[in-house]
Design an enzyme around this catalytic site. Structure first.
Site, PDB file in Angstrom:
ATOM      1  N   CYS A  97      77.420  11.887 -19.451  1.00 40.07           N
ATOM      2  CA  CYS A  97      77.764  11.376 -20.861  1.00 40.07           C
ATOM      3  C   CYS A  97      78.415  11.928 -21.726  1.00 40.07           C
ATOM      4  O   CYS A  97      79.604  11.660 -21.539  1.00 40.07           O
ATOM      5  CB  CYS A  97      76.167  11.314 -21.386  1.00 40.07           C
ATOM      6  SG  CYS A  97      75.824  10.168 -22.542  1.00 40.07           S
ATOM      7  N   HIS A 182      72.818   9.961 -16.951  1.00 42.81           N
ATOM      8  CA  HIS A 182      71.488  10.940 -16.559  1.00 42.81           C
ATOM      9  C   HIS A 182      71.233  10.403 -15.684  1.00 42.81           C
ATOM     10  O   HIS A 182      69.647  10.114 -15.226  1.00 42.81           O
ATOM     11  CB  HIS A 182      71.144  11.483 -17.745  1.00 42.81           C
ATOM     12  CG  HIS A 182      71.519  11.646 -19.457  1.00 42.81           C
ATOM     13  ND1 HIS A 182      72.486  12.472 -19.089  1.00 42.81           N
ATOM     14  CD2 HIS A 182      71.864  10.975 -20.427  1.00 42.81           C
ATOM     15  CE1 HIS A 182      73.301  12.739 -20.789  1.00 42.81           C
ATOM     16  NE2 HIS A 182      72.644  11.446 -21.293  1.00 42.81           N
ATOM     17  N   GLU A 184      70.089  13.808 -14.026  1.00 48.56           N
ATOM     18  CA  GLU A 184      69.600  15.400 -14.069  1.00 48.56           C
ATOM     19  C   GLU A 184      68.589  15.342 -14.753  1.00 48.56           C
ATOM     20  O   GLU A 184      68.089  16.963 -14.871  1.00 48.56           O
ATOM     21  CB  GLU A 184      70.560  16.341 -15.182  1.00 48.56           C
ATOM     22  CG  GLU A 184      70.634  16.137 -16.097  1.00 48.56           C
ATOM     23  CD  GLU A 184      71.774  14.806 -16.827  1.00 48.56           C
ATOM     24  OE1 GLU A 184      72.005  15.072 -18.125  1.00 48.56           O
ATOM     25  OE2 GLU A 184      71.911  14.113 -16.498  1.00 48.56           O
TER      26      GLU A 184
END
Length: 253
Positions: A97, A182, A184
């Site tokens: 990002c 994302h 994670e």
């Protein structure tokens, strides 16, 4: 190229660059630890220095944050400049990002919002390009929380595309990688983002909090599996298992 100084059985730590006091490396950190990597966590926004070389590191991961890669704060500009270190030394580098957008800025590309103000906040479809498909199997849906996108830098390979912001994943020079989405987030992280980021759900194209959580139940398992394999490709140079199986199936008996 940096030379090895550690015993062969001992992996160098991965440099983790975070952008808020309470941010964490989340699932990326967990998976790297499972693979035997220690984490060297730095927060430049709080005054932590970034190393002048990655000779003692296995690579670096630069995470997201609420700021923009276009911001004029000294730490943002300094961090973008620092990305020349892993690029010059050809060390594994993953930008997520904001981290990807900083990498784009370092490589001479633009970071900007869509003219209509549309965002990607929630779960959205992902389509691998031909080069992406040759690399690995990709998840069908991924999680986003951003208001800006990026140009594809000159010389970079586009690996995956989206509808609202076309450039979703790229590789540069065989060792630097950028992801707009994302993978994670742990469950606790997503709950925290949904609570603290709720004021952004009124933005154009943003999904409501319940859609974030419902989407996690539907789409998170393949996203986690993808991330585990992707980190092997980035930091260990492994070939995707799914790609290896597909190639084997095409070989003559």
């Amino acid at each position: 190229m940096p030379t090895d100084r550690l015993p062969e059985h001992e992996k160098r730590p991965v440099l983790i660059v975070l952008h808020q006091e309470r941010s964490s490396a989340g699932r990326v950190g967990q998976l790297l630890a499972e693979k035997g990597y220690r984490l060297d966590i730095r927060r430049p926004v709080l005054g932590d220095k970034l190393p002048s070389t990655l000779a003692e590191h296995a690579g670096a991961v630069v995470f997201g944050g609420p700021m923009s890669a276009n911001d004029t704060e000294d730490f943002v500009k300094s961090e973008i400049d620092w990305l020349d270190v892993p690029l010059r030394e050809k060390r594994p580098l993953l930008g997520i990002c904001l981290g990807a957008q900083m990498l784009v800025r370092q490589l001479g590309g633009k970071v900007q919002a869509n003219a209509d103000g549309s965002t990607e906040i929630g779960w959205y479809p992902l389509r691998p390009t031909e080069k992406g498909r040759l690399l690995m199997h990709w998840p069908r849906m991924v999680y986003h929380f951003h208001r800006e996108g990026f140009d594809l830098p000159h010389g970079a390979e586009l690996l995956a595309e989206g509808d609202t912001y076309p450039n979703q994943a790229f590789r540069y020079g065989g060792h630097a990688w950028g992801l707009q989405f994302h993978a994670e987030l742990t469950r606790a992280m997503m709950h925290r983002w949904v609570v603290h980021g709720a004021h952004r759900f009124i933005l154009p194209n943003a999904q409501q909090g319940r859609e974030h959580l419902e989407g996690r139940m539907l789409f998170d398992a393949p996203l986690k599996a993808w991330l585990n394999e992707f980190l092997d490709i980035v930091f260990e140079g492994k070939t995707s298992k799914s790609v290896a199986v597909a190639r084997a199936a095409t070989l003559p008996a």
